[in-house]
Design a protein around this motif. Structure first.
Motif, PDB file in Angstrom:
ATOM      1  N   PHE A  14       0.842  -1.192   0.000  1.00 23.62           N
ATOM      2  CA  PHE A  14       0.000   0.000   0.000  1.00 23.62           C
ATOM      3  C   PHE A  14       0.881   1.247   0.000  1.00 23.62           C
ATOM      4  N   PRO A  15       0.635   2.185  -0.910  1.00 25.44           N
ATOM      5  CA  PRO A  15       1.474   3.380  -1.009  1.00 25.44           C
ATOM      6  C   PRO A  15       1.242   4.353   0.147  1.00 25.44           C
ATOM      7  N   GLU A  16       2.273   5.100   0.477  1.00 22.12           N
ATOM      8  CA  GLU A  16       2.160   6.102   1.540  1.00 22.12           C
ATOM      9  C   GLU A  16       1.902   7.489   0.973  1.00 22.12           C
ATOM     10  N   LYS A  17       2.284   7.697  -0.273  1.00 23.71           N
ATOM     11  CA  LYS A  17       2.047   8.984  -0.926  1.00 23.71           C
ATOM     12  C   LYS A  17       1.840   8.742  -2.416  1.00 23.71           C
ATOM     13  N   ASP A  18       1.500   9.801  -3.138  1.00 24.82           N
ATOM     14  CA  ASP A  18       1.204   9.720  -4.570  1.00 24.82           C
ATOM     15  C   ASP A  18       0.128   8.663  -4.836  1.00 24.82           C
ATOM     16  N   ILE A  19      -1.039   8.885  -4.236  1.00 21.59           N
ATOM     17  CA  ILE A  19      -2.143   7.928  -4.303  1.00 21.59           C
ATOM     18  C   ILE A  19      -3.329   8.545  -5.051  1.00 21.59           C
ATOM     19  N   ALA A  20      -3.959   7.734  -5.898  1.00 16.48           N
ATOM     20  CA  ALA A  20      -5.257   8.072  -6.477  1.00 16.48           C
ATOM     21  C   ALA A  20      -6.214   7.014  -5.943  1.00 16.48           C
ATOM     22  N   LEU A  21      -7.064   7.409  -5.027  1.00 17.05           N
ATOM     23  CA  LEU A  21      -7.963   6.485  -4.339  1.00 17.05           C
ATOM     24  C   LEU A  21      -9.378   6.691  -4.866  1.00 17.05           C
ATOM     25  N   ILE A  22     -10.004   5.617  -5.347  1.00 17.46           N
ATOM     26  CA  ILE A  22     -11.369   5.704  -5.859  1.00 17.46           C
ATOM     27  C   ILE A  22     -12.258   4.880  -4.942  1.00 17.46           C
ATOM     28  N   SER A  57       2.384  17.202   1.088  1.00 14.80           N
ATOM     29  CA  SER A  57       3.479  16.582   0.343  1.00 14.80           C
ATOM     30  C   SER A  57       3.143  15.132  -0.023  1.00 14.80           C
ATOM     31  N   GLU A  58       2.075  14.602   0.570  1.00 15.55           N
ATOM     32  CA  GLU A  58       1.709  13.213   0.296  1.00 15.55           C
ATOM     33  C   GLU A  58       1.094  13.028  -1.089  1.00 15.55           C
ATOM     34  N   ASN A  59       0.565  14.095  -1.695  1.00 14.79           N
ATOM     35  CA  ASN A  59      -0.032  14.046  -3.030  1.00 14.79           C
ATOM     36  C   ASN A  59      -1.098  12.949  -3.112  1.00 14.79           C
ATOM     37  N   ILE A  60      -2.188  13.133  -2.388  1.00 17.23           N
ATOM     38  CA  ILE A  60      -3.262  12.149  -2.364  1.00 17.23           C
ATOM     39  C   ILE A  60      -4.508  12.735  -3.023  1.00 17.23           C
ATOM     40  N   HIS A  61      -5.041  12.017  -3.999  1.00 14.18           N
ATOM     41  CA  HIS A  61      -6.248  12.420  -4.717  1.00 14.18           C
ATOM     42  C   HIS A  61      -7.304  11.361  -4.438  1.00 14.18           C
ATOM     43  N   ILE A  62      -8.485  11.775  -4.047  1.00  9.79           N
ATOM     44  CA  ILE A  62      -9.550  10.828  -3.739  1.00  9.79           C
ATOM     45  C   ILE A  62     -10.785  11.180  -4.567  1.00  9.79           C
ATOM     46  N   LEU A  63     -11.315  10.188  -5.267  1.00 11.17           N
ATOM     47  CA  LEU A  63     -12.553  10.345  -6.009  1.00 11.17           C
ATOM     48  C   LEU A  63     -13.604   9.493  -5.319  1.00 11.17           C
ATOM     49  N   CYS A  64     -14.695  10.107  -4.928  1.00 10.18           N
ATOM     50  CA  CYS A  64     -15.802   9.378  -4.295  1.00 10.18           C
ATOM     51  C   CYS A  64     -16.953   9.277  -5.286  1.00 10.18           C
ATOM     52  N   LEU A  65     -17.314   8.061  -5.626  1.00  9.99           N
ATOM     53  CA  LEU A  65     -18.405   7.829  -6.564  1.00  9.99           C
ATOM     54  C   LEU A  65     -19.671   7.527  -5.793  1.00  9.99           C
ATOM     55  N   TRP A  66     -20.754   8.115  -6.199  1.00 12.48           N
ATOM     56  CA  TRP A  66     -22.005   7.903  -5.484  1.00 12.48           C
ATOM     57  C   TRP A  66     -23.028   7.151  -6.319  1.00 12.48           C
ATOM     58  N   LYS A  67     -22.825   7.062  -7.643  1.00  7.90           N
ATOM     59  CA  LYS A  67     -23.748   6.336  -8.518  1.00  7.90           C
ATOM     60  C   LYS A  67     -22.941   5.560  -9.551  1.00  7.90           C
ATOM     61  N   LYS A  68     -23.364   4.361  -9.870  1.00  5.10           N
ATOM     62  CA  LYS A  68     -22.669   3.563 -10.880  1.00  5.10           C
ATOM     63  C   LYS A  68     -22.762   4.186 -12.266  1.00  5.10           C
ATOM     64  N   GLU A  69     -23.811   4.948 -12.515  1.00  5.14           N
ATOM     65  CA  GLU A  69     -24.011   5.539 -13.842  1.00  5.14           C
ATOM     66  C   GLU A  69     -22.914   6.529 -14.222  1.00  5.14           C
ATOM     67  N   VAL A  70     -22.220   7.072 -13.249  1.00  6.41           N
ATOM     68  CA  VAL A  70     -21.226   8.111 -13.549  1.00  6.41           C
ATOM     69  C   VAL A  70     -19.793   7.588 -13.528  1.00  6.41           C
ATOM     70  N   ILE A  71     -19.625   6.273 -13.395  1.00  9.23           N
ATOM     71  CA  ILE A  71     -18.273   5.725 -13.232  1.00  9.23           C
ATOM     72  C   ILE A  71     -17.343   6.153 -14.359  1.00  9.23           C
TER      73      ILE A  71
END
Length: 191
Positions: A14-22, A57-71
């Motif tokens: 599991f990465p500690e930084k530079d993460i794109a979390l969906i 400095s951790e460079n973490i991006h998080i995308l939260c999806l709420w509907k399957k239609e918009v994936i």
């Protein structure tokens, strides 16, 4: 030959930084992101959906999806907005292969003729994509590359070379027809 590469790398650490979390609406945050202020903000975002970026400095991006239609739409926007290499982490409640496909299709860039291509490489956390998903993304990349190539790069003989260079099953037979064969077969509309 594919011009735009689709050869993702995978990691099980599991990465500690530079993460794109969906995340899906029911996914919980990884332990490393469970600090109280972050967790509360992200939980609120999960309820309505959206993108959360940690300005550290951790460079973490998080995308939260709420509907399957918009994936596909939302993940594509998210992937195009990432300007440096990250490790993609997908929440457990989402169809992992579908999310990874959408991410890679969204990040597609035809850079063959750029003097300074960005060539941003992302890593996927977890096991490799299923073979059918991998082939699907490769096929779409090839189609997009062929669309983006100028006509002087995709003349008939060159297209035949590209088709022959692809991996085919043993049962697949490729037959390239020249003008005389097409005339003999009565293919006047093509000529």
């Amino acid at each position: 030959m594919l011009y735009t590469s689709f050869n993702p790398t995978y990691t099980t650490t599991f990465p500690e930084k530079d993460i794109a979390l969906i995340l899906g609406p029911t996914d919980s945050l990884p332990d490393s992101l469970q600090t109280s202020a972050r967790a509360i903000e992200i939980q609120k975002l999960q309820e309505k959906g959206g993108i959360y970026q940690l300005e550290t400095s951790e460079n973490i991006h998080i995308l939260c999806l709420w509907k399957k239609e918009v994936i596909y739409e939302k993940i594509g926007e998210f992937a195009r907005g990432l300007e440096k290499s990250v490790t993609l982490v997908v929440g457990d409640s989402l169809d992992r292969d579908q999310v990874i496909e959408a991410f890679w299709l969204g990040k597609y860039r035809f850079e063959r003729f750029l003097s300074h291509p960005k060539n941003i490489q992302h890593t996927i956390y977890g096991s490799p994509l299923e073979e059918t998903s991998h082939k699907k993304v490769q096929a779409i990349y090839l189609a997009r590359d062929l669309i983006n190539l100028p006509p002087n790069e995709k003349y008939p003989a060159r297209l035949a070379e590209i088709v022959h260079a692809l991996t085919w099953s043993e049962r697949t037979k490729i037959r390239i027809l020249d003008k005389s064969i097409m005339e003999k077969e009565g293919m006047g509309m093509i000529l």
